[in-house]
Each structure stands twice: as C-alpha cells, then as structure tokens.
Scaffold this motif. Structure first.
Motif, PDB file in Angstrom:
ATOM      1  N   UNK A  63     -11.560   3.661 -12.829  1.00  0.00           N
ATOM      2  CA  UNK A  63     -13.012   3.478 -12.809  1.00  0.00           C
ATOM      3  C   UNK A  63     -13.415   2.028 -12.539  1.00  0.00           C
ATOM      4  N   UNK A  64     -12.478   1.090 -12.685  1.00  0.00           N
ATOM      5  CA  UNK A  64     -12.793  -0.328 -12.498  1.00  0.00           C
ATOM      6  C   UNK A  64     -12.742  -0.764 -11.037  1.00  0.00           C
ATOM      7  N   UNK A  65     -12.231   0.108 -10.126  1.00  0.00           N
ATOM      8  CA  UNK A  65     -11.944  -0.335  -8.763  1.00  0.00           C
ATOM      9  C   UNK A  65     -12.758   0.435  -7.721  1.00  0.00           C
ATOM     10  N   UNK A  66     -12.857  -0.175  -6.520  1.00  0.00           N
ATOM     11  CA  UNK A  66     -13.368   0.524  -5.350  1.00  0.00           C
ATOM     12  C   UNK A  66     -12.351   0.370  -4.216  1.00  0.00           C
ATOM     13  N   UNK A  67     -12.626   0.989  -3.065  1.00  0.00           N
ATOM     14  CA  UNK A  67     -11.660   0.981  -1.961  1.00  0.00           C
ATOM     15  C   UNK A  67     -11.386  -0.430  -1.454  1.00  0.00           C
ATOM     16  N   UNK A  68     -12.417  -1.246  -1.340  1.00  0.00           N
ATOM     17  CA  UNK A  68     -12.222  -2.606  -0.832  1.00  0.00           C
ATOM     18  C   UNK A  68     -11.287  -3.403  -1.728  1.00  0.00           C
ATOM     19  N   UNK A  69     -11.426  -3.248  -3.042  1.00  0.00           N
ATOM     20  CA  UNK A  69     -10.549  -3.969  -3.962  1.00  0.00           C
ATOM     21  C   UNK A  69      -9.098  -3.533  -3.799  1.00  0.00           C
ATOM     22  N   UNK A  70      -8.882  -2.233  -3.601  1.00  0.00           N
ATOM     23  CA  UNK A  70      -7.517  -1.729  -3.435  1.00  0.00           C
ATOM     24  C   UNK A  70      -6.893  -2.270  -2.153  1.00  0.00           C
ATOM     25  N   UNK A  71      -7.641  -2.224  -1.048  1.00  0.00           N
ATOM     26  CA  UNK A  71      -7.101  -2.689   0.230  1.00  0.00           C
ATOM     27  C   UNK A  71      -6.877  -4.197   0.202  1.00  0.00           C
ATOM     28  N   UNK A  72      -7.784  -4.944  -0.432  1.00  0.00           N
ATOM     29  CA  UNK A  72      -7.606  -6.395  -0.549  1.00  0.00           C
ATOM     30  C   UNK A  72      -6.346  -6.712  -1.345  1.00  0.00           C
ATOM     31  N   UNK A  73      -6.081  -5.956  -2.411  1.00  0.00           N
ATOM     32  CA  UNK A  73      -4.872  -6.166  -3.215  1.00  0.00           C
ATOM     33  C   UNK A  73      -3.613  -5.851  -2.411  1.00  0.00           C
ATOM     34  N   UNK A  74      -3.712  -4.901  -1.469  1.00  0.00           N
ATOM     35  CA  UNK A  74      -2.572  -4.557  -0.625  1.00  0.00           C
ATOM     36  C   UNK A  74      -2.310  -5.635   0.431  1.00  0.00           C
ATOM     37  N   UNK A  75      -3.386  -6.159   1.030  1.00  0.00           N
ATOM     38  CA  UNK A  75      -3.241  -7.025   2.196  1.00  0.00           C
ATOM     39  C   UNK A  75      -3.527  -8.488   1.931  1.00  0.00           C
ATOM     40  N   UNK A  76      -4.376  -8.768   0.932  1.00  0.00           N
ATOM     41  CA  UNK A  76      -4.884 -10.115   0.741  1.00  0.00           C
ATOM     42  C   UNK A  76      -6.131 -10.318   1.577  1.00  0.00           C
ATOM     43  N   UNK A  77      -6.982 -11.224   1.199  1.00  0.00           N
ATOM     44  CA  UNK A  77      -8.262 -11.443   1.867  1.00  0.00           C
ATOM     45  C   UNK A  77      -8.102 -11.791   3.343  1.00  0.00           C
ATOM     46  N   UNK A 133       6.520  -7.035  -3.260  1.00  0.00           N
ATOM     47  CA  UNK A 133       7.446  -6.807  -4.354  1.00  0.00           C
ATOM     48  C   UNK A 133       6.902  -7.019  -5.742  1.00  0.00           C
ATOM     49  N   UNK A 134       5.611  -7.314  -5.867  1.00  0.00           N
ATOM     50  CA  UNK A 134       5.022  -7.519  -7.185  1.00  0.00           C
ATOM     51  C   UNK A 134       3.743  -6.701  -7.314  1.00  0.00           C
ATOM     52  N   UNK A 135       3.328  -6.466  -8.547  1.00  0.00           N
ATOM     53  CA  UNK A 135       2.081  -5.754  -8.803  1.00  0.00           C
ATOM     54  C   UNK A 135       0.921  -6.731  -8.666  1.00  0.00           C
ATOM     55  N   UNK A 136       0.004  -6.421  -7.749  1.00  0.00           N
ATOM     56  CA  UNK A 136      -1.135  -7.303  -7.502  1.00  0.00           C
ATOM     57  C   UNK A 136      -2.434  -6.773  -8.089  1.00  0.00           C
ATOM     58  N   UNK A 137      -2.440  -5.497  -8.472  1.00  0.00           N
ATOM     59  CA  UNK A 137      -3.622  -4.906  -9.096  1.00  0.00           C
ATOM     60  C   UNK A 137      -3.166  -3.776  -9.996  1.00  0.00           C
ATOM     61  N   UNK A 138      -3.753  -3.701 -11.183  1.00  0.00           N
ATOM     62  CA  UNK A 138      -3.298  -2.719 -12.164  1.00  0.00           C
ATOM     63  C   UNK A 138      -4.407  -2.510 -13.179  1.00  0.00           C
ATOM     64  N   UNK A 139      -4.871  -1.271 -13.306  1.00  0.00           N
ATOM     65  CA  UNK A 139      -5.908  -1.024 -14.297  1.00  0.00           C
ATOM     66  C   UNK A 139      -6.505   0.361 -14.189  1.00  0.00           C
ATOM     67  N   UNK A 140      -7.509   0.617 -15.012  1.00  0.00           N
ATOM     68  CA  UNK A 140      -8.192   1.907 -15.013  1.00  0.00           C
ATOM     69  C   UNK A 140      -8.892   2.129 -13.670  1.00  0.00           C
ATOM     70  N   UNK A 166      -0.624  11.134 -18.589  1.00  0.00           N
ATOM     71  CA  UNK A 166      -1.310  10.235 -17.660  1.00  0.00           C
ATOM     72  C   UNK A 166      -0.960  10.558 -16.217  1.00  0.00           C
ATOM     73  N   UNK A 167      -1.953  10.413 -15.330  1.00  0.00           N
ATOM     74  CA  UNK A 167      -1.740  10.514 -13.892  1.00  0.00           C
ATOM     75  C   UNK A 167      -1.936   9.118 -13.309  1.00  0.00           C
ATOM     76  N   UNK A 168      -0.850   8.511 -12.867  1.00  0.00           N
ATOM     77  CA  UNK A 168      -0.863   7.153 -12.341  1.00  0.00           C
ATOM     78  C   UNK A 168      -0.727   7.190 -10.826  1.00  0.00           C
ATOM     79  N   UNK A 169      -1.655   6.559 -10.110  1.00  0.00           N
ATOM     80  CA  UNK A 169      -1.566   6.433  -8.668  1.00  0.00           C
ATOM     81  C   UNK A 169      -0.997   5.091  -8.286  1.00  0.00           C
ATOM     82  N   UNK A 170      -0.050   5.076  -7.353  1.00  0.00           N
ATOM     83  CA  UNK A 170       0.527   3.823  -6.894  1.00  0.00           C
ATOM     84  C   UNK A 170       0.383   3.750  -5.370  1.00  0.00           C
ATOM     85  N   UNK A 171       0.211   2.537  -4.868  1.00  0.00           N
ATOM     86  CA  UNK A 171       0.040   2.368  -3.428  1.00  0.00           C
ATOM     87  C   UNK A 171       0.502   0.983  -3.014  1.00  0.00           C
TER      88      UNK A 171
END
Length: 497
Positions: free
Chosen positions: A470-484, A461-468, A278-283
């Motif tokens: 193909x289920x995500x786009x850039x906006x979802x990733x940035x929102x998970x990093x920063x919050x709405x 300090x916690x995981x806010x988004x985790x999954x395959x 598996x290749x897992x990306x973390x951010x």
C-alpha cells in the motif's frame, strides 16, 4: 487507411472440435490491432491460420486485396506475414547482424556488408543493439527486440506479436512498443496479442475481443481504461480483495528467511524473511539477482555465503528435492522446456496409491480444474492438449500439490488471461489464509501492486525497495529497479512516442 488484411467467415477445427466459428477480422495499413480474449477463445488458432500453420475449414483471407491461403510458415513469410511468439527467439550462436538477415536474400553475403546493413536497420528502429553481439549474450528483452527488428529486415507487411512481453518488465516493454510504433508508421499492420490491459491501452489503436471462436467486440480503444477492458472479459467473475498479512518478519518466526546471502556478484548480502500467511511479490531486472534469489530459495543454487532458515532453523538446500523435503514447492518460469505429456491427474504426483486415495486425488483435481477454470472435459487428458494459459495453471497445480507450505512461484500467471489471473491469485490467497507463505516473481507492476501484501525490489544484487504494498506506486517500483537516471533514459511504456 487502406485495408491490409481481411478475414471473412473463417472456420477452423481440431479433430471434431470447431475452434474458429465464422470469424471476421480486418487490419488496416499502419494500424495496431489488439487481440484479447480468455484462454481457449481461439486466439492461438487464429494466429496459426494467419501464419500458414493450420488450415481453414471455411472462409477466405486476403492480403492487400490478393487471395491469401498459405500452406506453411515459409509461404506466409513469402507473402509478407511475420510472427513473433512468446517462446521464439533468434539462434543463440548468431551475431545480431546475422540473426536479423537470416531469412532474407542477404543471409549469404559477407559479414561486413551484412553488418553495415544491420546497423542501418537498428538505427532506423531507434533501439540499443550491437550488431556484433552474440545473441546468446543478450537478455530476453534484447532478444525480443532482435526479432522485432527482423520484421523490418524481412519487410513483413503484417506483424503478429503473440504474447512476446509476457515476462518483460515495464521498461523493457517500452522499448518493444517503441519499435512497433516505428513499424506502424511505415504502413505495416500489427496484430498484438496480450493479456495485459495496460499494454492494450498503451500500444493499440483498436481492440478486438474473441470469445468461443468468434469476434464479439471490435472497436476503438480510446476512452477505455483497464477496468473497462477487463470488464469485456470478466463478465460475471467477482473480484477478490486481498487480506493484509499480520505475521512477524523476523528470522525466528518466519516460514522462510535469508540472512547475508551472497552468490557471486548477483546477490550481495540479501536479508529476507517471509511470514506464514503472507504473499510477497518480488521483482527486478533480468540481471538484478532476482532469478538467483529464487534459485537459492528453491535449492537450485547454493549461496556462497549466508544462511537459509526454515521455521527458524538453518537448512542446507542443495537441490530442489531437498527443498521439497523441507516443504518448499516451486513453479519454474521455463515454459518452453516443460514436459507436457503427463495428464492432469498425474500432475498431482504420488505412486501406487490405494483406490480410495486415487478417488480422493481425482476429486481434488476436479475441484482444482473448476476453481482455476481449466478448459477440459477429461482430467486424464494430456496437459499438452490444453491451451497455453491452461498449461500454466496445470503447472501451478503441480507445484501446489507437492504439499509444501512455502510456495515460490516464478511468473505464475504468464500467458494467462485476466479471468485466469483472478482465479490463480484467488487460489494463492486462499492458500495463504491457511498459513502458507507465498513468494511470487513478477515483472508486471500492476500485478505486484494488486496481489501482494509486501513487495521487494532487487537491483545489482541488493534490495533497493522493501515494504508494505500500500506504500508504493508503479513509478516507485520502476525507479527502484532502474534508478532515476536509467528511468529517464528508458521512459515508461505509455510515455514513449
């Protein structure tokens, strides 16, 4: 627009090797020019010539119509040229106010006067900086902003930005671009060097492509998408389709796993399992805990609580050497502190090898040099003589060739061009296909979406988004990093005017 910088027939060499070859370049007042090209194309040499750090063999340069031939960085600064490079940062012991004026006539003034002037500069730039904050307490994005605002303090007419955003997240790049747009509206010319095509689309007016020491493309960026821009560089290099991992993600079957890992306030009970193949990306943001997560995985920090598992068995990783003993190899992102006086062959490790093993090792290095497109004619040459991107690939080879079947890679493609990025991730996916588990840290959302099977986002300090993936786009990733709320406040890179 009026011409600010004009370079005509520029040639420059290192020893007997010509790096710049009859190069022409023009930058107008108020224009942002994007400079792109593969590693070794001559971009860094051009920057050094403009900054007075490398002489021309032939050709001429002018600034605002006046002959320009600086013999040092200080002379270039006196002529109105400012350079911010990837690894440059203000002195950590200065306040922001003092860091902004350190190269100006105000550097000897009283603190209150300097602070007031700095506060006005910061307000004019429209950024969130405290003039009384000590630089060493700032994250990397705010340190970069200090350097950009410094260009305003020094009244630089030509601002050269050399790979400054290489490890910044999208929302941090948005703030950087915001200040650069302010500089351009004041009539300053900006030369922006990057390997990220989404940045080119967002910030530049005109794109210049270098190849083998000369300009091969010079035109408007309007209407060019990322694929078209990459096409200017990749030429005949084929794209790679990533295969999805089918491995299990439970502790028992994972190549490496964490359960309930805590580390001060940085990690607050993190669970993670990475399967073989598996290749897992973390951010995450600078203070999200993502760096500490990497450090726990590679033995640089012991968690306060929780367990690290290797192939289903608990392990005590109290040092990088212990992690390597358990088959965990890693690539650090501390580019500026690496020692690059070793050779490529030495990078493969091993002492007192038999002649037959030395031959096998040398052949292996030649294969890797070819596969990762490292631009060298001598595998016994010092890594320090390579381009910045090729040094990064050499460090990747060192991490891979330590022999582990778990690879933890921090920003594996920072500073490399799009062709090299393709080569690096192609090789990473080949390793995964043989059963290696790969974890890579990146702040480039498009890179994560293109090259990982799964993505994990950390915040506070916690995981806010985790999954395959193909289920995500850039906006979802940035929102998970920063919050709405924070996302709306910061803006995405392309949306800031």
């Amino acid at each position: 627009m009026d011409t600010l910088v004009q370079v005509r027939g520029a040639s420059a060499s290192y020893q007997a090797r010509r790096v710049l070859k009859e190069l022409d370049l023009t930058i107008e007042h108020g224009e942002t020019v994007g400079l792109i090209g593969l590693n070794g194309a001559g971009k860094s040499t051009l920057v050094k010539v403009l900054a007075g750090q490398h002489p021309l063999d032939g050709g001429t340069m002018t600034i605002a119509g006046e002959r320009y031939a600086p013999a040092s960085l200080e002379e270039a600064q006196a002529c109105g040229v400012g350079v911010i490079s990837q690894n440059s940062e203000p002195p950590l012991d200065l306040t922001v106010a003092r860091a902004l004026v350190r190269n100006t006539f105000r550097c000897a003034e009283e603190h209150d006067a300097v602070r007031e002037w700095a506060a006005d500069l910061i307000a004019a730039a429209g950024v969130d900086l405290d003039p009384d904050a000590v630089v060493g307490t700032l994250d990397r994005a705010r340190r970069a902003l200090v350097e950009v605002v410094r260009m305003m303090a020094e009244e630089a007419q030509l601002v050269i930005i050399d790979e400054v955003a290489v490890t910044l997240a999208d929302y941090e790049i948005a703030a950087l671009h915001h200040v650069l747009r302010r500089l351009a509206t004041e009539g300053r010319g900006i030369l922006y060097i990057t390997h990220r095509m989404d940045e080119v689309q967002s910030i530049v007016d005109r794109v210049v492509v270098m190849d083998q020491g000369t300009v091969v493309v010079d035109g408007s960026v309007a209407g060019l998408g990322s694929d078209a821009l990459e096409g200017l560089l990749l030429k005949d290099i084929s794209q790679l389709e990533t295969r999805r991992s089918e491995g299990a993600h439970d502790v028992e079957h994972a190549a490496i796993a964490l359960t309930g890992v805590r580390l001060g306030e940085r990690l607050r009970g993190v669970d993670l399992a990475v399967a073989p193949g598996e290749v897992l990306g973390i951010t995450g943001t600078f203070d999200s805990g993502v760096r500490e997560l990497v450090e726990v995985l590679v033995g640089q920090q012991l968690p306060d609580d929780g367990v690290v598992y290797r192939n289903g068995h608990p392990v005590h990783l109290d040092s990088p050497e212990e992690a390597e003993r358990h088959g965990i190899s890693h690539l650090t992102d501390a580019v500026s502190t690496r020692e690059n006086d070793h050779t490529l062959v030495a990078g493969l490790g091993g002492e007192d090898l038999a002649l037959s093993d030395e031959i096998v090792r040398a052949r292996r290095m030649i294969e890797l040099v070819r596969e990762l497109r490292i631009n060298t004619a001598n595998i016994n040459d010092s890594v320090g003589h390579l381009s910045g991107g090729d040094q990064q690939k050499a460090e990747l080879i060192r991490s891979i060739e330590r022999g582990g079947d778990v690879l933890v890679l921090a920003h594996p493609t920072q500073g490399v061009d799009v062709a090299a990025r393709l080569s690096v991730f192609s090789y990473v996916h080949q390793l995964a296909a043989t059963g290696a588990a790969v974890i890579f840290l990146s702040t480039d959302m498009s890179e994560l979406l293109k090259w990982s099977h799964r993505i994990v986002v950390l915040a506070q300090g916690t995981i806010t988004l985790h999954g395959e993936t193909a289920s995500f786009n850039e906006d979802q990733l940035v929102t998970a990093m920063l919050g709405e709320q924070e996302l709306r406040a910061s803006g995405r890179r392309a949306r800031i005017g």
